[in-house]
Design a protein around this motif. Structure first.
Motif, PDB file in Angstrom:
ATOM      1  N   PRO A 131       0.261 -62.035  25.885  1.00 19.53           N
ATOM      2  CA  PRO A 131      -0.350 -62.346  27.331  1.00 19.53           C
ATOM      3  C   PRO A 131      -0.123 -63.419  27.934  1.00 19.53           C
ATOM      4  O   PRO A 131      -0.709 -64.444  27.233  1.00 19.53           O
ATOM      5  N   THR A 132      -0.245 -63.571  29.142  1.00 17.49           N
ATOM      6  CA  THR A 132      -0.043 -65.141  29.304  1.00 17.49           C
ATOM      7  C   THR A 132      -1.064 -65.590  30.363  1.00 17.49           C
ATOM      8  O   THR A 132      -1.816 -66.468  30.693  1.00 17.49           O
ATOM      9  N   THR A 133      -2.044 -64.298  30.363  1.00 15.28           N
ATOM     10  CA  THR A 133      -3.646 -64.486  31.168  1.00 15.28           C
ATOM     11  C   THR A 133      -4.679 -64.531  30.218  1.00 15.28           C
ATOM     12  O   THR A 133      -4.296 -63.809  29.076  1.00 15.28           O
ATOM     13  N   PHE A 134      -5.787 -64.750  29.908  1.00 15.85           N
ATOM     14  CA  PHE A 134      -6.717 -64.700  29.755  1.00 15.85           C
ATOM     15  C   PHE A 134      -7.644 -63.597  29.133  1.00 15.85           C
ATOM     16  O   PHE A 134      -7.695 -63.058  28.709  1.00 15.85           O
ATOM     17  N   SER A 135      -7.021 -63.046  30.892  1.00 12.00           N
ATOM     18  CA  SER A 135      -8.206 -61.240  30.723  1.00 12.00           C
ATOM     19  C   SER A 135      -6.654 -60.613  30.576  1.00 12.00           C
ATOM     20  O   SER A 135      -7.572 -59.872  29.530  1.00 12.00           O
ATOM     21  N   GLY A 136      -5.782 -61.053  29.725  1.00 15.45           N
ATOM     22  CA  GLY A 136      -4.319 -59.687  29.637  1.00 15.45           C
ATOM     23  C   GLY A 136      -5.188 -60.272  28.256  1.00 15.45           C
ATOM     24  O   GLY A 136      -5.047 -59.055  27.700  1.00 15.45           O
ATOM     25  N   MET A 137      -5.154 -61.334  27.562  1.00 18.52           N
ATOM     26  CA  MET A 137      -5.170 -61.327  26.018  1.00 18.52           C
ATOM     27  C   MET A 137      -6.856 -60.517  25.783  1.00 18.52           C
ATOM     28  O   MET A 137      -6.484 -60.649  24.464  1.00 18.52           O
ATOM     29  N   ARG A 138      -7.511 -60.959  26.049  1.00 11.33           N
ATOM     30  CA  ARG A 138      -9.164 -59.864  26.199  1.00 11.33           C
ATOM     31  C   ARG A 138      -8.924 -58.676  26.192  1.00 11.33           C
ATOM     32  O   ARG A 138      -9.919 -58.284  25.347  1.00 11.33           O
ATOM     33  N   ALA A 139      -8.587 -57.972  27.002  1.00 11.88           N
ATOM     34  CA  ALA A 139      -8.009 -56.883  27.185  1.00 11.88           C
ATOM     35  C   ALA A 139      -7.610 -56.269  26.075  1.00 11.88           C
ATOM     36  O   ALA A 139      -7.810 -55.538  25.770  1.00 11.88           O
ATOM     37  N   LEU A 140      -6.490 -56.371  25.794  1.00 14.97           N
ATOM     38  CA  LEU A 140      -5.324 -56.461  24.794  1.00 14.97           C
ATOM     39  C   LEU A 140      -6.553 -56.827  23.353  1.00 14.97           C
ATOM     40  O   LEU A 140      -6.959 -55.924  22.559  1.00 14.97           O
ATOM     41  N   ASN A 141      -6.931 -57.796  23.159  1.00 17.83           N
ATOM     42  CA  ASN A 141      -7.475 -57.448  21.994  1.00 17.83           C
ATOM     43  C   ASN A 141      -8.494 -57.134  21.628  1.00 17.83           C
ATOM     44  O   ASN A 141      -8.957 -55.965  20.646  1.00 17.83           O
TER      45      ASN A 141
END
Length: 177
Positions: A131-141
């Motif tokens: 994911p290219t954004t912090f929020s995307g990384m957080r949602a995935l994790n």
């Protein structure tokens, strides 16, 4: 049986085609290729666009296109590139790319487990797409690390171009469709 992995999806997706490997797909648009694309081999480079959703947990995007524009929302998203067989892409997506052609658009459902992101790579540096954004990384994790939710993922994949391996460490640039 391992409690963290279930070969059956928690939800069923009847309009998707199940594969023998355990992932499912639906072709939205079939691609085309003058060089016989679709019979991709290890060493070929695939350039593709993607978006990802936690389909098993409220359909939250962890990588999405077409969001708000302007100010803090501007994102310069580039295409993802991978070399087949390099083990730099989650296995389920490598499987799906092998029989796609440039211009093809496919929705792919990946169950949690060996076809998805590895548990030891929480930053998604070893295996992508990341994911290219912090929020995307957080949602995935949040989903991948939470055994109480359905960790099934949905990807939208569009193949932009296939560059064939020239057998000498380089590529023969394919047509962009």
């Amino acid at each position: 049986e391992d409690q963290g992995y279930s070969p059956k999806f928690v939800q069923s997706y009847d309009d998707f085609t199940a594969t023998s490997e355990g992932w499912s797909y639906k072709d939205v648009k079939l691609g085309e290729s003058k060089d016989g694309g679709g019979d991709l081999r290890d060493g070929d480079r695939v350039v593709f666009d993607w978006s990802g959703y936690t389909i098993g947990y409220f359909g939250r995007p962890f990588e999405a296109k077409g969001g708000p524009q302007g100010g803090a929302f501007d994102k310069d998203l580039e295409y993802f590139r991978t070399i087949l067989g390099s083990k730099k892409l989650i296995p389920g997506l490598e499987c799906t790319l092998r029989n796609m052609k440039p211009g093809g658009i496919r929705q792919v459902i990946l169950p949690y487990g060996p076809l998805s992101y590895p548990t030891e790579d929480k930053e998604h540096e070893l295996v992508g797409p990341k994911p290219t954004t912090f929020s995307g990384m957080r949602a995935l994790n949040f989903v991948l690390e939470n055994p109480r939710v359905d960790r099934t993922l949905l990807f939208n994949i569009k193949v932009i171009r296939v560059d064939r391996s020239d057998g000498k460490g380089g590529f023969i640039r394919g047509e962009k469709i």
